[in-house]
Design an enzyme around this catalytic site. Structure first.
Site, mmCIF file in Angstrom:
data_model
loop_
_atom_site.group_PDB
_atom_site.id
_atom_site.type_symbol
_atom_site.label_atom_id
_atom_site.label_comp_id
_atom_site.label_asym_id
_atom_site.label_seq_id
_atom_site.Cartn_x
_atom_site.Cartn_y
_atom_site.Cartn_z
ATOM 1 N N HIS A 65 0.844 -1.210 0.000
ATOM 2 C CA HIS A 65 0.000 0.000 0.000
ATOM 3 C C HIS A 65 0.879 1.260 0.000
ATOM 4 C CE1 HIS A 65 -3.751 2.245 1.196
ATOM 5 N NE2 HIS A 65 -2.830 3.107 1.594
ATOM 6 N N GLU A 66 1.830 1.316 0.923
ATOM 7 C CA GLU A 66 2.704 2.499 1.001
ATOM 8 C C GLU A 66 3.610 2.604 -0.226
ATOM 9 O OE1 GLU A 66 2.076 4.753 3.075
ATOM 10 O OE2 GLU A 66 0.780 3.590 4.390
ATOM 11 N N HIS B 58 1.731 4.399 -2.969
ATOM 12 C CA HIS B 58 1.804 5.854 -2.808
ATOM 13 C C HIS B 58 3.172 6.372 -3.250
ATOM 14 C CE1 HIS B 58 -1.971 6.259 -0.758
ATOM 15 N NE2 HIS B 58 -1.605 5.621 0.341
ATOM 16 N N ASP C 223 -7.344 7.890 2.639
ATOM 17 C CA ASP C 223 -7.034 8.302 1.265
ATOM 18 C C ASP C 223 -8.306 8.689 0.522
ATOM 19 O OD1 ASP C 223 -4.386 7.575 1.796
ATOM 20 O OD2 ASP C 223 -4.727 5.522 1.116
#
Length: 251
Positions: free
Chosen positions: A135-136, A139, A210
């Site tokens: 997930h990170e 980004h 988000d």
């Protein structure tokens, strides 16, 4: 001075408020509070100078590695009091680590603690840790590759405040939001959710913050900034001044 009084030549009345929108208009007409001075948050140069002042005033021994210009860029919107708190927090962190001088990393850690809350020690399973990592990374990749967005500063899957991980940009000082930057911000915010879908073919609740950000940006773009090609330069859901200390229920 306020009119209606005799011999006020030697008297100056000064007032301050955080909510000019709820003041009686009669207070603001000429002859009363007729000069209005907006005291905004310091800009990037102001923040750098304020950090230097607090370092000197608190007699904080600072390492040569400390870059005040870089620190000030990373904290847009911080007030003078916030910056004083950051210097104090960095000194405490350095003392706990037995550092002779406060390092740049101490300041960065203090900044993150103030912006996102203290790091938490929590038990996270290996499966969830892998999802958080992708997930990170989602980004981070978009932050790195989309030129219209701010450059990537740091990415981590160590819990930060209420977050399970964080990807931080080094933000530029902006007074205006371009359509390209807004679209880039939305793409970066959704990068984590897209990565989860690509790698695991599954979605989790980790993208809730988000989605809030993206929804807020989209609402501003369409309803306030006239960036929708279909609706054009139209103000929708006009604000009529929110109730003091409350929310506009019908908004």
């Amino acid at each position: 001075g306020l009119d209606g009084f005799e011999s006020t030549d030697a008297i100056i009345v000064i007032g301050a408020t955080n909510r000019p929108d709820v003041l009686d208009p009669a207070l603001l007409r000429p002859g009363r509070f007729d000069r209005h001075i907006v005291v905004d948050q310091p800009d990037v140069i102001g923040r750098e100078k304020i950090l230097g002042i607090h370092i000197r005033n608190q007699k904080v021994p600072v390492d040569d590695s400390v870059k005040l210009d870089e620190l000030s860029k990373g904290v847009p919107g911080m007030s003078g009091a916030d910056l004083a708190n950051m210097v104090n927090e960095a000194a405490l962190l350095a003392a706990r680590k037995n550092h002779e001088n406060v390092t740049h990393l101490d300041f960065e850690e203090a900044k993150e603690k103030l912006m996102m809350g203290a790091k938490r020690h929590m038990v996270i399973s290996d499966d969830e840790r892998e999802i958080i990592a992708y997930h990170e990374a989602g980004h981070a990749m978009l932050m790195e590759y989309i030129e219209e967005f701010d450059p990537l500063l740091k990415v981590t899957i160590l819990p930060q405040g209420r977050g399970l991980g964080v990807t931080m940009p080094l933000p530029e000082e902006r007074k205006l939001m371009s359509k390209q930057f807004c679209l880039a911000s939305m793409a970066v915010a959704l990068g984590g959710r897209v990565a989860e879908k690509l790698i695991f073919d599954e979605l989790t609740s980790g993208a809730s913050n988000d989605i809030e950000k993206v929804t807020a940006i989209a609402r501003h773009m369409v309803c306030e900034w006239g960036m929708s090609e279909k609706l054009g330069a139209t103000a929708l859901g006009e604000k009529e001044g929110e109730v003091f200390l409350g929310k506009d229920i019908g908004h």
